[in-house]
Motif scaffolding. Structure first.
Motif, PDB file in Angstrom:
ATOM      1  N   UNK A 259      66.618  35.985  46.024  1.00  0.00           N
ATOM      2  CA  UNK A 259      66.592  34.528  45.983  1.00  0.00           C
ATOM      3  C   UNK A 259      66.964  34.139  44.562  1.00  0.00           C
ATOM      4  N   UNK A 260      67.821  33.158  44.408  1.00  0.00           N
ATOM      5  CA  UNK A 260      68.279  32.732  43.091  1.00  0.00           C
ATOM      6  C   UNK A 260      67.687  31.378  42.732  1.00  0.00           C
ATOM      7  N   UNK A 261      67.226  31.251  41.486  1.00  0.00           N
ATOM      8  CA  UNK A 261      66.792  29.956  40.963  1.00  0.00           C
ATOM      9  C   UNK A 261      67.615  29.648  39.717  1.00  0.00           C
ATOM     10  N   UNK A 262      68.026  28.405  39.612  1.00  0.00           N
ATOM     11  CA  UNK A 262      68.780  27.968  38.445  1.00  0.00           C
ATOM     12  C   UNK A 262      67.854  27.727  37.269  1.00  0.00           C
ATOM     13  N   UNK A 263      68.298  28.122  36.084  1.00  0.00           N
ATOM     14  CA  UNK A 263      67.492  27.984  34.873  1.00  0.00           C
ATOM     15  C   UNK A 263      68.332  27.393  33.751  1.00  0.00           C
ATOM     16  N   UNK A 264      67.648  26.949  32.710  1.00  0.00           N
ATOM     17  CA  UNK A 264      68.349  26.368  31.566  1.00  0.00           C
ATOM     18  C   UNK A 264      68.448  27.330  30.389  1.00  0.00           C
ATOM     19  N   UNK A 265      67.627  28.373  30.370  1.00  0.00           N
ATOM     20  CA  UNK A 265      67.583  29.314  29.252  1.00  0.00           C
ATOM     21  C   UNK A 265      67.338  30.710  29.826  1.00  0.00           C
ATOM     22  N   UNK A 266      68.366  31.537  29.816  1.00  0.00           N
ATOM     23  CA  UNK A 266      68.273  32.861  30.439  1.00  0.00           C
ATOM     24  C   UNK A 266      67.200  33.739  29.812  1.00  0.00           C
ATOM     25  N   UNK A 267      67.150  33.813  28.493  1.00  0.00           N
ATOM     26  CA  UNK A 267      66.163  34.676  27.847  1.00  0.00           C
ATOM     27  C   UNK A 267      64.745  34.243  28.191  1.00  0.00           C
ATOM     28  N   UNK A 268      64.502  32.946  28.149  1.00  0.00           N
ATOM     29  CA  UNK A 268      63.177  32.423  28.474  1.00  0.00           C
ATOM     30  C   UNK A 268      62.822  32.736  29.930  1.00  0.00           C
ATOM     31  N   UNK A 269      63.768  32.553  30.846  1.00  0.00           N
ATOM     32  CA  UNK A 269      63.518  32.804  32.271  1.00  0.00           C
ATOM     33  C   UNK A 269      63.295  34.294  32.542  1.00  0.00           C
ATOM     34  N   UNK A 270      64.105  35.154  31.936  1.00  0.00           N
ATOM     35  CA  UNK A 270      63.923  36.600  32.137  1.00  0.00           C
ATOM     36  C   UNK A 270      62.557  37.035  31.620  1.00  0.00           C
ATOM     37  N   UNK A 271      62.152  36.506  30.483  1.00  0.00           N
ATOM     38  CA  UNK A 271      60.843  36.852  29.939  1.00  0.00           C
ATOM     39  C   UNK A 271      59.723  36.359  30.858  1.00  0.00           C
ATOM     40  N   UNK A 272      59.805  35.115  31.318  1.00  0.00           N
ATOM     41  CA  UNK A 272      58.779  34.547  32.199  1.00  0.00           C
ATOM     42  C   UNK A 272      58.610  35.400  33.455  1.00  0.00           C
ATOM     43  N   UNK A 273      59.695  35.650  34.189  1.00  0.00           N
ATOM     44  CA  UNK A 273      59.592  36.378  35.446  1.00  0.00           C
ATOM     45  C   UNK A 273      59.264  37.855  35.239  1.00  0.00           C
ATOM     46  N   UNK A 274      59.792  38.459  34.192  1.00  0.00           N
ATOM     47  CA  UNK A 274      59.462  39.866  33.907  1.00  0.00           C
ATOM     48  C   UNK A 274      57.981  40.023  33.603  1.00  0.00           C
ATOM     49  N   UNK A 275      57.446  39.138  32.775  1.00  0.00           N
ATOM     50  CA  UNK A 275      56.015  39.195  32.440  1.00  0.00           C
ATOM     51  C   UNK A 275      55.152  38.859  33.651  1.00  0.00           C
ATOM     52  N   UNK A 276      55.541  37.836  34.396  1.00  0.00           N
ATOM     53  CA  UNK A 276      54.773  37.413  35.559  1.00  0.00           C
ATOM     54  C   UNK A 276      54.666  38.521  36.601  1.00  0.00           C
ATOM     55  N   UNK A 277      55.753  39.238  36.831  1.00  0.00           N
ATOM     56  CA  UNK A 277      55.809  40.194  37.930  1.00  0.00           C
ATOM     57  C   UNK A 277      55.710  41.656  37.500  1.00  0.00           C
ATOM     58  N   UNK A 278      55.485  41.920  36.229  1.00  0.00           N
ATOM     59  CA  UNK A 278      55.479  43.315  35.764  1.00  0.00           C
ATOM     60  C   UNK A 278      54.362  44.141  36.384  1.00  0.00           C
ATOM     61  N   UNK A 279      53.198  43.555  36.654  1.00  0.00           N
ATOM     62  CA  UNK A 279      52.111  44.318  37.261  1.00  0.00           C
ATOM     63  C   UNK A 279      52.416  44.699  38.707  1.00  0.00           C
ATOM     64  N   UNK A 280      53.443  44.085  39.284  1.00  0.00           N
ATOM     65  CA  UNK A 280      53.900  44.438  40.630  1.00  0.00           C
ATOM     66  C   UNK A 280      55.036  45.465  40.550  1.00  0.00           C
TER      67      UNK A 280
END
Length: 123
Positions: A5-26
């Motif tokens: 699933x794709x979501x549009x973002x305004x800042x790639x680095x910020x988005x990659x960090x958010x989702x990587x940190x959010x989902x890393x325990x999975x």
């Protein structure tokens, strides 16, 4: 059935960090990074979330009614993902709770760009 699933973002680095940190325990990491789009998941063979700068180079806009639902596995995991998302800067769009008795427990947030996420467990 769903590959990603794709979501549009305004800042790639910020988005990659958010989702990587959010989902890393999975077990999720950035599995592929191609400038304007990056895939975050366990492997390219399993469902992923992709973050991208819109192809038309116009500003991203979260869809009204669009939502990415992430299965958490337990009520405790729903609570943990919700708290972690808030800690990472997401905003509450529905605190964790039983939505349908004995059927659906979930929580809702909006990511840093306003995209709606659900964390849930059935049963």
């Amino acid at each position: 059935m769903i590959g990603y699933v794709t979501v549009g973002v305004s800042d790639m680095d910020r988005a990659k960090n958010f989702y990587s940190e959010l989902l890393k325990d999975m077990g999720a990491t950035v599995t592929a990074d191609m400038d304007r789009i990056a895939f975050i998941g366990k492997s390219m063979a399993e469902p992923m979330i992709a973050v991208c700068l819109p192809y038309d180079e116009e500003p991203n806009h979260p869809g009204n009614g669009n939502m990415v639902a992430i299965t958490a596995g337990s009520k405790e995991a729903v609570d943990t993902l919700y708290a972690k998302a808030i800690e990472l800067g997401a905003t509450c769009d529905g605190e964790p709770g039983q939505r349908i008795p004995d059927v659906f427990y979930g929580a809702y947030v909006k990511d840093l760009d306003g995209n709606k996420l659900a964390f849930f467990v059935f049963g």
